[in-house]
Design a protein around this motif. Structure first.
Motif, PDB file in Angstrom:
ATOM      1  N   LEU A 174     -12.869   1.903  21.524  1.00 21.60           N
ATOM      2  CA  LEU A 174     -12.923   0.890  20.204  1.00 21.60           C
ATOM      3  C   LEU A 174     -13.472  -0.275  20.840  1.00 21.60           C
ATOM      4  N   LYS A 175     -14.875  -0.748  20.263  1.00 23.97           N
ATOM      5  CA  LYS A 175     -15.350  -2.225  20.615  1.00 23.97           C
ATOM      6  C   LYS A 175     -15.352  -2.990  19.616  1.00 23.97           C
ATOM      7  N   ARG A 176     -15.342  -2.484  18.414  1.00 25.23           N
ATOM      8  CA  ARG A 176     -15.446  -3.418  17.235  1.00 25.23           C
ATOM      9  C   ARG A 176     -15.054  -2.621  15.937  1.00 25.23           C
ATOM     10  N   CYS A 177     -14.227  -3.447  15.083  1.00 27.75           N
ATOM     11  CA  CYS A 177     -13.707  -2.771  13.955  1.00 27.75           C
ATOM     12  C   CYS A 177     -13.559  -3.827  12.897  1.00 27.75           C
ATOM     13  N   SER A 178     -14.170  -3.305  11.655  1.00 27.62           N
ATOM     14  CA  SER A 178     -14.178  -4.376  10.485  1.00 27.62           C
ATOM     15  C   SER A 178     -14.029  -3.344   9.356  1.00 27.62           C
ATOM     16  N   THR A 179     -13.539  -3.898   8.119  1.00 31.28           N
ATOM     17  CA  THR A 179     -13.539  -3.344   6.846  1.00 31.28           C
ATOM     18  C   THR A 179     -14.492  -4.387   5.662  1.00 31.28           C
ATOM     19  N   LEU A 180     -14.922  -3.547   4.988  1.00 28.25           N
ATOM     20  CA  LEU A 180     -15.545  -3.818   3.680  1.00 28.25           C
ATOM     21  C   LEU A 180     -15.273  -3.542   2.456  1.00 28.25           C
ATOM     22  N   LEU A 181     -14.608  -4.536   1.602  1.00 31.07           N
ATOM     23  CA  LEU A 181     -13.887  -4.324   0.453  1.00 31.07           C
ATOM     24  C   LEU A 181     -14.742  -3.939  -0.776  1.00 31.07           C
ATOM     25  N   GLY A 182     -14.481  -2.768  -1.492  1.00 28.42           N
ATOM     26  CA  GLY A 182     -15.462  -2.469  -2.428  1.00 28.42           C
ATOM     27  C   GLY A 182     -14.727  -2.799  -3.934  1.00 28.42           C
ATOM     28  N   HIS A 183     -15.012  -1.928  -4.642  1.00 33.16           N
ATOM     29  CA  HIS A 183     -14.495  -2.209  -6.177  1.00 33.16           C
ATOM     30  C   HIS A 183     -12.953  -2.093  -6.053  1.00 33.16           C
ATOM     31  N   ILE A 184     -12.412  -3.098  -6.788  1.00 33.41           N
ATOM     32  CA  ILE A 184     -11.042  -2.887  -6.903  1.00 33.41           C
ATOM     33  C   ILE A 184     -10.915  -2.784  -8.618  1.00 33.41           C
ATOM     34  N   SER A 185      -9.775  -1.946  -8.949  1.00 34.38           N
ATOM     35  CA  SER A 185      -9.578  -1.687 -10.214  1.00 34.38           C
ATOM     36  C   SER A 185      -8.142  -1.421 -10.570  1.00 34.38           C
TER      37      SER A 185
ATOM     38  N   ILE B 215       0.985  -1.153  -0.061  1.00 38.10           N
ATOM     39  CA  ILE B 215      -0.077  -0.009   0.033  1.00 38.10           C
ATOM     40  C   ILE B 215       0.795   1.191   0.015  1.00 38.10           C
ATOM     41  N   GLU B 216       0.756   2.081  -1.044  1.00 40.88           N
ATOM     42  CA  GLU B 216       1.618   3.196  -1.298  1.00 40.88           C
ATOM     43  C   GLU B 216       0.687   4.656  -1.156  1.00 40.88           C
TER      44      GLU B 216
ATOM     45  N   ALA C 284      -6.272  -0.025  -7.215  1.00 37.15           N
ATOM     46  CA  ALA C 284      -6.784   0.804  -6.599  1.00 37.15           C
ATOM     47  C   ALA C 284      -8.161   0.136  -5.818  1.00 37.15           C
ATOM     48  N   ALA C 285      -8.348   0.103  -4.516  1.00 41.39           N
ATOM     49  CA  ALA C 285      -9.254  -0.735  -3.828  1.00 41.39           C
ATOM     50  C   ALA C 285     -10.153   0.318  -2.951  1.00 41.39           C
ATOM     51  N   GLU C 286     -11.294   0.471  -3.049  1.00 42.55           N
ATOM     52  CA  GLU C 286     -12.366   1.178  -2.055  1.00 42.55           C
ATOM     53  C   GLU C 286     -12.533   0.207  -0.825  1.00 42.55           C
ATOM     54  N   VAL C 287     -12.402   0.916   0.273  1.00 42.09           N
ATOM     55  CA  VAL C 287     -12.477   0.145   1.581  1.00 42.09           C
ATOM     56  C   VAL C 287     -13.500   1.088   2.469  1.00 42.09           C
TER      57      VAL C 287
ATOM     58  N   VAL D   5      -7.621   2.633  -1.299  1.00 42.31           N
ATOM     59  CA  VAL D   5      -6.018   2.421  -1.039  1.00 42.31           C
ATOM     60  C   VAL D   5      -5.496   2.066  -2.468  1.00 42.31           C
ATOM     61  N   GLY D   6      -4.297   2.725  -2.582  1.00 39.33           N
ATOM     62  CA  GLY D   6      -3.434   2.480  -3.699  1.00 39.33           C
ATOM     63  C   GLY D   6      -2.416   1.444  -3.631  1.00 39.33           C
ATOM     64  N   LEU D   7      -2.202   0.263  -4.248  1.00 41.09           N
ATOM     65  CA  LEU D   7      -1.401  -0.616  -4.126  1.00 41.09           C
ATOM     66  C   LEU D   7      -0.244  -0.480  -5.438  1.00 41.09           C
ATOM     67  N   HIS D   8       0.938  -0.464  -5.134  1.00 41.11           N
ATOM     68  CA  HIS D   8       1.948  -0.681  -6.128  1.00 41.11           C
ATOM     69  C   HIS D   8       2.811  -1.857  -6.176  1.00 41.11           C
TER      70      HIS D   8
END
Length: 472
Positions: A157-168, A93-94, A134-137, A119-122
């Motif tokens: 903080l009691k709970r944390c999660s991520t939902l991955l959206g569109h990856i291009s 992740i850059e 590029a991934a929307e989160v 998020v941008g990944l190189h």
């Protein structure tokens, strides 16, 4: 920790009341918009995003490299299509776009916080060349509101999660079999990489919330310290904090004056506004502190009044000749004004006034001799108080409205002191009122919550309180 859990469980049953302030504290109702702005500012102005990026890019050879999560010995480094992943070299992740903040208050619990980011990944692709993804989160977290051991509001903080959206794929080639692998892997690893961002945000927020306990100086008089009087309350639109203002003298003694006999009825808060209520008790306490410190006492000499305000025996004899006709003419007068009882502040009928009882001793100031007392008056001054807010204080400006005096003693025969009231009003307005305005210039401190500024607040005087309301 047990104590904190107990407070959270108790607080979970609490919701804002019917608008009655049973205690005598300073009530703050902070709109959820202000909470959202504070979280957004923590992301913009701090090092939250930089800290997260530092954590991500420090992973050895990235997420999907030969030493990473999908590389040799990694999470998915076994036969089949997963072996192809080793061709992805140093994918990391850059870039992390500034998250969009949205929140929802949860009555009886706390806050539902969502941070939407990209998020941008190189890295190097399996077919060679640079691979950019590029991934929307959406980072979703559930926060409880409680009280720390220091007695400050705190978000947990009691709970944390991520939902991955569109990856291009922005550049490079990624075979279709690997696309699903990347998507699956990111879904597993992103919570561990992005949820620390929420922890960092809470660190900044709790530092802001903890500042409510700061000591606010009252010039040379003493200080005010705010502490939570009750557990925090929460509705679907605002957080309610009831603060207990502790006023101390310069020597560190707690100043405690009589409190109002009945609760204050607080008007409802409109949506998208924040509100702070300053009780009558705090005004009376400040003036009581001024009185005990002698800050309301004054000696008035001719040098302190303009030339058009007479302050000689000649002028005094002209006002009450039947009683003071034997005074030597042309001598300067000295007025010794002493406040021996605490003033009384009043907030009602959309008006603020303060009543100051005073003993006024009039003396003839003979040069090189001890001043001779001519008479003593018991007086009551009533002053209008114009109130105006700044970012962190409520300021007062006083003007004389009314003065009444009675004769207490005289060196000669008794006389009707009412004939002196107009003259005394001129003297007090010219010399004493400016002194009062100088000593009350310290203002009434407001609690510091999430850096909310009340400089542009609308001010409303209700019975026994002042309400400040500012748009979010």
């Amino acid at each position: 920790m047990l104590r904190l859990w107990s407070l959270l469980l108790l607080w979970g049953l609490a919701t804002p009341c019917q608008g009655l302030l049973e205690t005598v504290g300073t009530l703050a109702r902070i709109d959820k918009d202000e909470l959202g702005k504070a979280i957004q500012n923590s992301l913009v102005g701090g090092h939250v995003l930089q800290n997260v990026l530092g954590t991500v890019t420090s992973v050895n050879q990235g997420l999907l490299g030969s030493g990473g999560l999908l590389g040799g010995g990694g999470l998915l480094s076994y036969g089949g299509v997963f072996g192809v992943v080793e061709e992805l070299s140093g994918l990391k992740i850059e870039e992390l776009r500034l998250p969009q903040v949205s929140l929802k208050l949860l009555p009886g619990f706390g806050v539902q916080l969502s941070l939407h980011t990209k998020v941008g990944l190189h890295g190097s692709g399996p077919l060679g060349g640079l691979l950019q993804l590029a991934a929307e989160v959406n980072v979703s977290s559930r926060l409880a509101l409680g009280v720390s051991e220091r007695g400050t509001p705190i978000l947990i903080l009691k709970r944390c999660s991520t939902l991955l959206g569109h990856i291009s794929v922005l550049s490079g080639l990624l075979p279709t079999p690997l696309f699903g692998v990347v998507e699956q892997t990111l879904s597993k690893v992103l919570p561990g990489l992005l949820c620390p961002m929420v922890d960092s945000v809470l660190g900044v927020m709790n530092e802001l919330l903890g500042s409510v306990l700061s000591l606010v100086p009252l010039g040379a008089l003493g200080s005010v310290e705010f502490s939570l009087a009750t557990l925090p309350l929460i509705s679907n639109q605002y957080i309610e904090l009831d603060f207990n203002p502790i006023v101390k003298s310069i020597a560190g003694d707690i100043i405690d004056f009589p409190k109002p006999p009945k609760p204050i009825k607080i008007p409802p808060k409109e949506d998208h506004t924040s509100q702070v209520t300053v009780p009558l008790y705090l005004f009376n306490t400040m003036f009581g502190l001024l009185q005990t410190n002698g800050a309301l006492d004054m000696d008035i000499t001719p040098e302190l009044v303009p030339s058009n305000v007479p302050l000689t025996t000649t002028d005094l004899v002209a006002l009450v000749p039947e009683a003071l006709g034997k005074l030597p003419s042309g001598q300067h007068l000295l007025l010794s004004l002493r406040v021996k009882e605490a003033p009384t502040f009043t907030l009602q009928n959309k008006k603020a006034t303060v009543s100051i009882p005073a003993v006024i001793c009039v003396l003839s100031n003979v040069t090189k001799k001890t001043p001779e007392e001519l008479f003593e008056l018991n007086g009551v001054m009533t002053l209008n108080a114009k109130l105006s807010p700044s970012a962190t204080k409520l300021h007062l400006s006083l003007s004389l409205e009314w003065l009444h005096v009675k004769l207490a003693s005289a060196f000669a025969q008794p006389f009707d002191a009412s004939g002196l009231e107009e003259w005394l009003r001129d003297v007090i307005q010219a010399a004493y009122v400016p002194k009062l305005n100088a000593v009350v210039d310290v203002g009434i401190p407001l609690p510091k919550v999430l850096n909310v500024s009340f400089a542009s607040a609308a001010l409303k005087i209700i019975e026994n309180a002042v309400v400040l309301t500012v748009a979010s």
